[in-house]
Write a protein that holds these residues in place. Structure first.
Motif, PDB file in Angstrom:
ATOM      1  N   VAL A  23       4.989  -0.049   3.022  1.00 39.14           N
ATOM      2  CA  VAL A  23       3.965   0.693   3.770  1.00 39.14           C
ATOM      3  C   VAL A  23       2.891   1.216   2.817  1.00 39.14           C
ATOM      4  O   VAL A  23       1.690   1.062   3.083  1.00 39.14           O
ATOM      5  CB  VAL A  23       4.597   1.856   4.580  1.00 39.14           C
ATOM      6  N   GLU A  24       3.302   1.816   1.718  1.00 37.71           N
ATOM      7  CA  GLU A  24       2.319   2.340   0.770  1.00 37.71           C
ATOM      8  C   GLU A  24       1.440   1.231   0.206  1.00 37.71           C
ATOM      9  O   GLU A  24       0.226   1.393   0.075  1.00 37.71           O
ATOM     10  CB  GLU A  24       3.000   3.071  -0.384  1.00 37.71           C
ATOM     11  N   THR A  25       2.032   0.103  -0.112  1.00 37.72           N
ATOM     12  CA  THR A  25       1.270  -1.017  -0.667  1.00 37.72           C
ATOM     13  C   THR A  25       0.243  -1.524   0.334  1.00 37.72           C
ATOM     14  O   THR A  25      -0.928  -1.724  -0.015  1.00 37.72           O
ATOM     15  CB  THR A  25       2.218  -2.154  -1.091  1.00 37.72           C
ATOM     16  N   VAL A  26       0.644  -1.694   1.573  1.00 33.53           N
ATOM     17  CA  VAL A  26      -0.274  -2.182   2.608  1.00 33.53           C
ATOM     18  C   VAL A  26      -1.403  -1.178   2.847  1.00 33.53           C
ATOM     19  O   VAL A  26      -2.583  -1.553   2.901  1.00 33.53           O
ATOM     20  CB  VAL A  26       0.492  -2.486   3.921  1.00 33.53           C
ATOM     21  N   VAL A  27      -1.059   0.085   2.966  1.00 33.96           N
ATOM     22  CA  VAL A  27      -2.065   1.123   3.209  1.00 33.96           C
ATOM     23  C   VAL A  27      -3.044   1.208   2.043  1.00 33.96           C
ATOM     24  O   VAL A  27      -4.268   1.250   2.230  1.00 33.96           O
ATOM     25  CB  VAL A  27      -1.384   2.494   3.460  1.00 33.96           C
ATOM     26  N   CYS A  28      -2.524   1.191   0.838  1.00 33.05           N
ATOM     27  CA  CYS A  28      -3.356   1.318  -0.355  1.00 33.05           C
ATOM     28  C   CYS A  28      -4.272   0.110  -0.526  1.00 33.05           C
ATOM     29  O   CYS A  28      -5.470   0.253  -0.801  1.00 33.05           O
ATOM     30  CB  CYS A  28      -2.458   1.491  -1.575  1.00 33.05           C
ATOM     31  N   MET A  76      -4.605   8.052  -5.975  1.00 39.98           N
ATOM     32  CA  MET A  76      -4.107   9.230  -5.279  1.00 39.98           C
ATOM     33  C   MET A  76      -4.677  10.506  -5.889  1.00 39.98           C
ATOM     34  O   MET A  76      -5.015  11.438  -5.170  1.00 39.98           O
ATOM     35  CB  MET A  76      -2.582   9.274  -5.312  1.00 39.98           C
ATOM     36  N   LEU A  77      -4.799  10.546  -7.205  1.00 37.57           N
ATOM     37  CA  LEU A  77      -5.402  11.722  -7.839  1.00 37.57           C
ATOM     38  C   LEU A  77      -6.875  11.853  -7.448  1.00 37.57           C
ATOM     39  O   LEU A  77      -7.367  12.959  -7.220  1.00 37.57           O
ATOM     40  CB  LEU A  77      -5.262  11.642  -9.354  1.00 37.57           C
ATOM     41  N   GLY A 117     -19.454   6.750   1.939  1.00 34.25           N
ATOM     42  CA  GLY A 117     -18.251   6.602   1.126  1.00 34.25           C
ATOM     43  C   GLY A 117     -17.416   7.863   1.115  1.00 34.25           C
ATOM     44  O   GLY A 117     -16.180   7.821   1.173  1.00 34.25           O
ATOM     45  N   ILE A 118     -18.080   8.998   1.056  1.00 40.05           N
ATOM     46  CA  ILE A 118     -17.375  10.284   1.100  1.00 40.05           C
ATOM     47  C   ILE A 118     -16.667  10.442   2.441  1.00 40.05           C
ATOM     48  O   ILE A 118     -15.504  10.843   2.499  1.00 40.05           O
ATOM     49  CB  ILE A 118     -18.354  11.454   0.857  1.00 40.05           C
ATOM     50  N   ASP A 119     -17.355  10.105   3.523  1.00 45.76           N
ATOM     51  CA  ASP A 119     -16.749  10.188   4.854  1.00 45.76           C
ATOM     52  C   ASP A 119     -15.548   9.257   4.976  1.00 45.76           C
ATOM     53  O   ASP A 119     -14.519   9.619   5.557  1.00 45.76           O
ATOM     54  CB  ASP A 119     -17.776   9.863   5.936  1.00 45.76           C
ATOM     55  N   TYR A 120     -15.677   8.050   4.413  1.00 43.90           N
ATOM     56  CA  TYR A 120     -14.574   7.081   4.440  1.00 43.90           C
ATOM     57  C   TYR A 120     -13.353   7.653   3.705  1.00 43.90           C
ATOM     58  O   TYR A 120     -12.233   7.614   4.218  1.00 43.90           O
ATOM     59  CB  TYR A 120     -15.020   5.760   3.813  1.00 43.90           C
ATOM     60  N   CYS A 121     -13.573   8.178   2.510  1.00 44.82           N
ATOM     61  CA  CYS A 121     -12.470   8.752   1.735  1.00 44.82           C
ATOM     62  C   CYS A 121     -11.860   9.953   2.447  1.00 44.82           C
ATOM     63  O   CYS A 121     -10.627  10.109   2.458  1.00 44.82           O
ATOM     64  CB  CYS A 121     -12.951   9.145   0.337  1.00 44.82           C
ATOM     65  N   MET A 127      -3.378   8.079   3.021  1.00 48.51           N
ATOM     66  CA  MET A 127      -3.057   7.599   1.676  1.00 48.51           C
ATOM     67  C   MET A 127      -2.061   8.534   0.983  1.00 48.51           C
ATOM     68  O   MET A 127      -1.087   8.082   0.382  1.00 48.51           O
ATOM     69  CB  MET A 127      -4.330   7.487   0.840  1.00 48.51           C
ATOM     70  N   LEU A 128      -2.308   9.823   1.059  1.00 51.63           N
ATOM     71  CA  LEU A 128      -1.423  10.784   0.394  1.00 51.63           C
ATOM     72  C   LEU A 128      -0.042  10.825   1.038  1.00 51.63           C
ATOM     73  O   LEU A 128       0.969  10.925   0.334  1.00 51.63           O
ATOM     74  CB  LEU A 128      -2.063  12.167   0.370  1.00 51.63           C
ATOM     75  N   VAL A 129       0.029  10.737   2.349  1.00 48.59           N
ATOM     76  CA  VAL A 129       1.325  10.728   3.034  1.00 48.59           C
ATOM     77  C   VAL A 129       2.122   9.487   2.627  1.00 48.59           C
ATOM     78  O   VAL A 129       3.323   9.580   2.331  1.00 48.59           O
ATOM     79  CB  VAL A 129       1.144  10.806   4.568  1.00 48.59           C
ATOM     80  N   ALA A 130       1.475   8.335   2.603  1.00 53.86           N
ATOM     81  CA  ALA A 130       2.167   7.101   2.203  1.00 53.86           C
ATOM     82  C   ALA A 130       2.679   7.208   0.772  1.00 53.86           C
ATOM     83  O   ALA A 130       3.808   6.800   0.461  1.00 53.86           O
ATOM     84  CB  ALA A 130       1.230   5.900   2.348  1.00 53.86           C
ATOM     85  N   TYR A 131       1.863   7.761  -0.111  1.00 57.52           N
ATOM     86  CA  TYR A 131       2.244   7.917  -1.513  1.00 57.52           C
ATOM     87  C   TYR A 131       3.445   8.853  -1.666  1.00 57.52           C
ATOM     88  O   TYR A 131       4.431   8.522  -2.325  1.00 57.52           O
ATOM     89  CB  TYR A 131       1.046   8.454  -2.300  1.00 57.52           C
TER      90      TYR A 131
END
Length: 109
Positions: free
Chosen positions: A18-23, A59-60, A75-79, A86-90
């Protein structure tokens, strides 16, 4: 194999997938749709030839909200939009990995 250890190991394997796919999806869209943000994140330098191994740097970047210092509003809105996912998956991967190691130590193989 101990049933508890097997379950913990399977959860860890699922978390890694899951983390790999999401990332990878996040990074692909970041690079394709927001190249200025991609450059701001220094992704070409960090991710070149080691995509999954450098997840911590991404993640950092998201955790510390470094993306908000770029000049790319989209880009800011996307992030911002994908930061939580991303953080939950990590962290799900980190926690299930710790749980798998703990169950292995407590209950054996």
């Amino acid at each position: 194999m101990n049933q508890i250890t097997a379950i913990a190991g399977a959860l860890f394997a699922v978390a890694i997938v899951v983390e790999t796919v999401v990332c990878l999806a996040f990074l692909h869209h970041l690079r394709a749709r927001h190249p200025r943000q991609w450059l701001h994140a220094e992704q070409p330098l960090i991710w070149q030839d080691r995509t999954v191994l450098s997840a911590r740097s991404t993640m950092l970047y998201l955790h510390q909200r470094e993306y908000s210092y770029s000049l790319d509003r989209d880009g800011i809105d996307y992030c911002d939009r994908y930061r939580t996912v991303m953080l939950v998956a990590y962290w799900f991967t980190a926690i299930t990995g710790f749980a798998a190691l703990t169950t292995l130590a407590l209950y054996g193989w």
